[in-house]
Design a protein around this motif. Structure first.
Motif, PDB file in Angstrom:
ATOM      1  N   GLU A 104       1.845   6.747  -7.333  1.00  0.00           N
ATOM      2  CA  GLU A 104       0.754   7.544  -7.122  1.00  0.00           C
ATOM      3  C   GLU A 104       0.946   8.795  -7.309  1.00  0.00           C
ATOM      4  N   GLN A 105       2.061   9.146  -6.137  1.00  0.00           N
ATOM      5  CA  GLN A 105       2.246  10.611  -5.983  1.00  0.00           C
ATOM      6  C   GLN A 105       3.565  10.863  -6.963  1.00  0.00           C
ATOM      7  N   GLN A 106       4.669   9.591  -7.089  1.00  0.00           N
ATOM      8  CA  GLN A 106       5.724   9.936  -8.547  1.00  0.00           C
ATOM      9  C   GLN A 106       4.190  10.053  -9.548  1.00  0.00           C
ATOM     10  N   THR A 107       3.511   8.969 -10.200  1.00  0.00           N
ATOM     11  CA  THR A 107       2.932   9.640 -11.628  1.00  0.00           C
ATOM     12  C   THR A 107       2.094  10.921 -10.955  1.00  0.00           C
ATOM     13  N   SER A 108       1.539  11.517 -10.019  1.00  0.00           N
ATOM     14  CA  SER A 108       0.869  12.720 -10.666  1.00  0.00           C
ATOM     15  C   SER A 108       1.828  13.620 -10.230  1.00  0.00           C
ATOM     16  N   LEU A 137       0.893  -1.013   0.039  1.00  0.00           N
ATOM     17  CA  LEU A 137      -0.059   0.117  -0.212  1.00  0.00           C
ATOM     18  C   LEU A 137       0.917   1.317   0.308  1.00  0.00           C
ATOM     19  N   SER A 138       2.096   1.241   0.989  1.00  0.00           N
ATOM     20  CA  SER A 138       3.092   2.382   0.815  1.00  0.00           C
ATOM     21  C   SER A 138       3.672   2.453  -0.900  1.00  0.00           C
ATOM     22  N   MET A 139       3.609   1.848  -0.683  1.00  0.00           N
ATOM     23  CA  MET A 139       4.447   1.344  -2.675  1.00  0.00           C
ATOM     24  C   MET A 139       3.657   1.968  -3.644  1.00  0.00           C
TER      25      MET A 139
END
Length: 158
Positions: free
Chosen positions: A50-54, A43-45
């Protein structure tokens, strides 16, 4: 043409899944502690990805917006250059037309003076021709008179 991407919704925003949120019971957590660690790590990964993609999408959007702004600035600059070129061209064409008019009037004046000289010469020649014609008429009349006089004198002599 301006493009703005600021108002577009991003598809990379993460929303918590209700299946993985607070609805988990304590039984699920106690079920397998190693699975829980693995699940929370996963879940953390996923959140990190998702944050990196965002952030990657946000960076691309920002770069695209910057490029669009540069293109628009370049177009504005090009338009200013073209407007300046057009103004200078109109100015030069007007200047050249004025110079051509002045040259044309100069040529007209010179031609008028030349024609005046030629007309004066033609007038003098015509006047001379008129005098010569008058002298020829007088000479013709004198010859006619002389011939008549000779004809009379020849007819009076026997």
């Amino acid at each position: 043409m301006d493009f703005f991407f600021e108002d577009l919704p991003t598809t990379s925003q993460s929303t918590p899944n209700s299946d993985h949120g607070e609805s988990q019971s304590t039984e699920d957590i106690d079920y397998d502690s190693s699975r829980g660690k693995s699940s929370s790590l996963s879940l953390s990964m996923t959140k990190i990805q998702e944050q990196q993609t965002s952030s990657s999408i946000d960076e691309i959007s920002r770069r695209v917006q910057d490029l669009v702004e540069k293109v628009n600035d370049s177009r504005t600059s090009d338009q200013k250059v073209m407007d300046g070129f057009q103004d200078k061209l109109v100015e030069k064409v007007s200047e050249m037309c004025q110079q051509m008019k002045e040259h044309m009037y100069t040529v007209y004046e010179k031609n008028s003076n030349d024609m005046q000289v030629k007309l004066q010469e033609v007038s003098e020649v015509l006047e001379s021709c008129t005098k010569l014609n008058q002298e020829l008429l007088e000479a013709s009349q004198a010859l006619t008179g002389l011939r008549e006089a000779l004809a009379i004198s020849q007819s009076s002599e026997p």
